[in-house]
Enzyme design. Structure first.
Site, PDB file in Angstrom:
ATOM      1  N   HIS A   1     -33.742  96.913 -52.190  1.00 18.32           N
ATOM      2  CA  HIS A   1     -33.546  95.984 -53.266  1.00 18.32           C
ATOM      3  C   HIS A   1     -34.963  95.823 -54.001  1.00 18.32           C
ATOM      4  CE1 HIS A   1     -35.419  93.127 -50.201  1.00 18.32           C
ATOM      5  NE2 HIS A   1     -35.768  92.306 -51.400  1.00 18.32           N
TER       6      HIS A   1
HETATM    7  C1  UD1 Z   1     -35.289  88.140 -54.113  1.00 21.36           C
HETATM    8  C2  UD1 Z   1     -36.543  87.922 -53.673  1.00 21.36           C
HETATM    9  C3  UD1 Z   1     -37.257  88.485 -52.500  1.00 21.36           C
HETATM   10  C4  UD1 Z   1     -36.099  88.469 -51.512  1.00 21.36           C
HETATM   11  C5  UD1 Z   1     -34.540  88.921 -52.030  1.00 21.36           C
HETATM   12  C6  UD1 Z   1     -33.507  88.899 -50.799  1.00 21.36           C
HETATM   13  C7  UD1 Z   1     -37.833  87.192 -55.762  1.00 21.36           C
HETATM   14  C8  UD1 Z   1     -38.943  87.599 -56.826  1.00 21.36           C
HETATM   15  N1  UD1 Z   1     -37.420  88.105 -54.842  1.00 21.36           N
HETATM   16  O1  UD1 Z   1     -35.113  89.469 -54.538  1.00 21.36           O
HETATM   17  O2  UD1 Z   1     -38.290  87.829 -51.889  1.00 21.36           O
HETATM   18  O3  UD1 Z   1     -36.261  89.321 -50.317  1.00 21.36           O
HETATM   19  O4  UD1 Z   1     -34.256  88.011 -53.029  1.00 21.36           O
HETATM   20  O5  UD1 Z   1     -32.557  89.415 -51.169  1.00 21.36           O
HETATM   21  O6  UD1 Z   1     -37.509  85.972 -55.555  1.00 21.36           O
HETATM   22  N2  UD1 Z   1     -28.122  89.341 -58.413  1.00 21.36           N
HETATM   23  C9  UD1 Z   1     -26.590  89.298 -58.515  1.00 21.36           C
HETATM   24  N3  UD1 Z   1     -25.937  88.174 -57.811  1.00 21.36           N
HETATM   25  C10 UD1 Z   1     -26.712  87.350 -57.027  1.00 21.36           C
HETATM   26  C11 UD1 Z   1     -28.056  87.520 -56.941  1.00 21.36           C
HETATM   27  C12 UD1 Z   1     -28.792  88.591 -57.565  1.00 21.36           C
HETATM   28  O7  UD1 Z   1     -25.933  89.968 -59.086  1.00 21.36           O
HETATM   29  O8  UD1 Z   1     -26.268  86.556 -56.217  1.00 21.36           O
HETATM   30  C13 UD1 Z   1     -28.801  90.508 -59.231  1.00 21.36           C
HETATM   31  C14 UD1 Z   1     -29.026  90.113 -60.366  1.00 21.36           C
HETATM   32  O9  UD1 Z   1     -28.949  91.156 -61.232  1.00 21.36           O
HETATM   33  C15 UD1 Z   1     -30.446  89.664 -60.244  1.00 21.36           C
HETATM   34  C16 UD1 Z   1     -31.008  90.944 -59.454  1.00 21.36           C
HETATM   35  O10 UD1 Z   1     -29.863  90.817 -58.426  1.00 21.36           O
HETATM   36  O11 UD1 Z   1     -31.307  90.120 -61.692  1.00 21.36           O
HETATM   37  C17 UD1 Z   1     -32.167  90.363 -58.565  1.00 21.36           C
HETATM   38  O12 UD1 Z   1     -32.072  88.946 -57.976  1.00 21.36           O
HETATM   39  P1  UD1 Z   1     -33.231  88.396 -57.667  1.00 21.36           P
HETATM   40  O13 UD1 Z   1     -32.967  87.007 -57.103  1.00 21.36           O
HETATM   41  O14 UD1 Z   1     -34.057  88.273 -59.067  1.00 21.36           O
HETATM   42  O15 UD1 Z   1     -34.253  89.379 -56.832  1.00 21.36           O
HETATM   43  P2  UD1 Z   1     -33.769  89.709 -55.504  1.00 21.36           P
HETATM   44  O16 UD1 Z   1     -34.064  91.524 -55.851  1.00 21.36           O
HETATM   45  O17 UD1 Z   1     -32.447  89.448 -54.662  1.00 21.36           O
END
Ligand code: UD1
Length: 366
Positions: free
Chosen positions: A207
């Site tokens: 991820h």
């Molecule tokens: C985040 C944390 C990371 C943690 C990880 C666990 C930051 C910068 N990173 O990364 O420390 O290890 O969570 O998973 O805060 N998305 C969905 N549905 C959801 C959540 C996310 O579709 O419920 C997609 C969206 O396109 C989003 C992308 O995933 O833009 C990334 O999600 P985000 O929360 O920004 O960062 P993670 O990669 O999950």
């Protein structure tokens, strides 16, 4: 009525897992009026709701609904919303976990309101220093009043940055949870459900932005995992983070994952149960690489560095930053572990009572 109020802020998957044990310890101590805030950084049912349900986490008192977005937007909205909640709740301290945008936003909001910040999982440091999670963790450490480290490594890292006050080595709350929930892991049931055999599959999770947002790198990683699995005669189980699923489609890499068993993100009990039956873990998750070690499994870590120095010393974690090294390093690790029974060295990350220690230290020091 408890004399002191604490606001605990969560928002992303690993934080729900930590909240499950920490929230329980604070509430059980009877010393706190405990308020739970969920920023909404993770919002899909299989990224958020499932953990509340299966780990029996109390319903959040405040749902901020910030959702996804650029770092500035996500962090900024969480900052504004946390400030609003903290001004209304007027807590004696704010508890934050780990390294997400939610962590930094809550810590900043509290610090500006002169509310003491308590940081769970403080002091970890790793390359690349410019990844968003590292920025979040370092800045949060520097504005925290109480810093709870999983091991002495955290204390040493903080001391190098001049932070020596308020630092406590308490153990790892993820280890607390693993130990507490271990009797409920059911590898046989989960393997049967997915149609995989014991020791005949590897679990891969991806991820991190630097692994999944670059088409050439993501392609090389998926190709490397595929080749390793073919050579070792292992199936690949790939639970897909929503970001990774989107990128695979966007970069037209579906053919590479076609032979894999892909699933939606898994819940805690599913993943831990399947972990117990697998032959190997390939991951860029800080939490999952550690859980692999708890289960005595080898993990190939797709990062240039790890915050968990002890895991590398144990020989169970191996860094494979260069995707071209996945096959060679994976083969070496499988050969080295074959037929050996590793059990997680006790006391590296405490004794399973880190959460109680955190609740007790906050009670005495806030
Ligand atoms: C985040 C944390 C990371 C943690 C990880 C666990 C930051 C910068 N990173 O990364 O420390 O290890 O969570 O998973 O805060 N998305 C969905 N549905 C959801 C959540 C996310 O579709 O419920 C997609 C969206 O396109 C989003 C992308 O995933 O833009 C990334 O999600 P985000 O929360 O920004 O960062 P993670 O990669 O999950």
């Amino acid at each position: 009525m408890p004399a002191k109020k604490i606001v605990s802020v969560v928002g992303a998957r690993p934080q729900f897992i930590k909240e499950a044990v920490v929230g329980r310890a604070f509430r059980a101590s009877g010393a706190w009026n405990y308020v739970l805030v969920h920023s909404g950084q993770h919002y899909d049912a299989d990224m958020a709701e499932i953990f509340f349900r299966e780990l029996e986490i109390a319903r959040p008192d405040h749902l901020l609904g910030i959702g996804s977005g650029t770092h500035g937007k996500q962090t900024g909205e969480a900052l504004i919303e946390c400030e609003r909640v903290f001004m209304a709740e007027r807590p004696d301290c704010v508890l934050v976990y780990g390294d997400t945008n939610t962590t930094l936003a809550a810590a900043l909001a509290a610090s500006k309101l002169k509310i003491p910040v308590c940081h769970v999982e403080a002091g970890l440091r790793q390359e690349p220093r410019d990844m968003p999670e590292e920025t979040n963790r370092v800045l949060t450490d520097h504005i925290s009043k109480l810093l709870f480290c999983c091991s002495e490594v955290g204390r040493e890292n903080l001391a190098r940055e001049g932070i020596t006050r308020g630092v406590h080595v308490v153990g790892d709350v993820m280890y607390d949870l693993y130990r507490r929930m271990e009797p409920h892991f059911d590898a046989r049931r989960e393997m049967a459900r997915l149609g995989v055999e014991e020791n005949a599959y590897l679990i891969a999770t991806l991820h991190r932005d630097f692994n999944v947002d670059d088409p050439a790198r993501l392609r090389a990683i998926l190709a490397g995992i595929g080749e390793l699995s073919r050579e070792a005669g292992l199936k690949v189980l790939l639970p897909l983070h929503p970001r990774t699923r989107k990128r695979i489609v966007e970069f037209n890499l579906q053919a590479l994952v076609e032979p894999f068993l892909t699933t939606d993100p898994l819940g805690y009990f599913e993943l831990m149960s399947l972990l117990r039956g697998c032959a190997l873990v390939v991951t860029d998750s800080g939490g999952f690489q550690k859980e692999a070690c708890f289960a005595g499994k080898g993990a190939l870590v797709l990062m240039p560095d790890s915050a968990w120095r002890e895991l590398f010393d144990s020989g169970l974690n191996v860094l494979a930053d260069d995707p071209a090294s996945i096959i060679r390093k994976g083969r070496e690790l499988l050969d080295r572990l074959r037929g050996r029974d590793f059990s997680f060295p006790p006391n590296i990350y405490g004794d399973g009572r880190a959460a109680e220690r955190i609740a007790d230290l906050c009670r005495r020091l806030i």
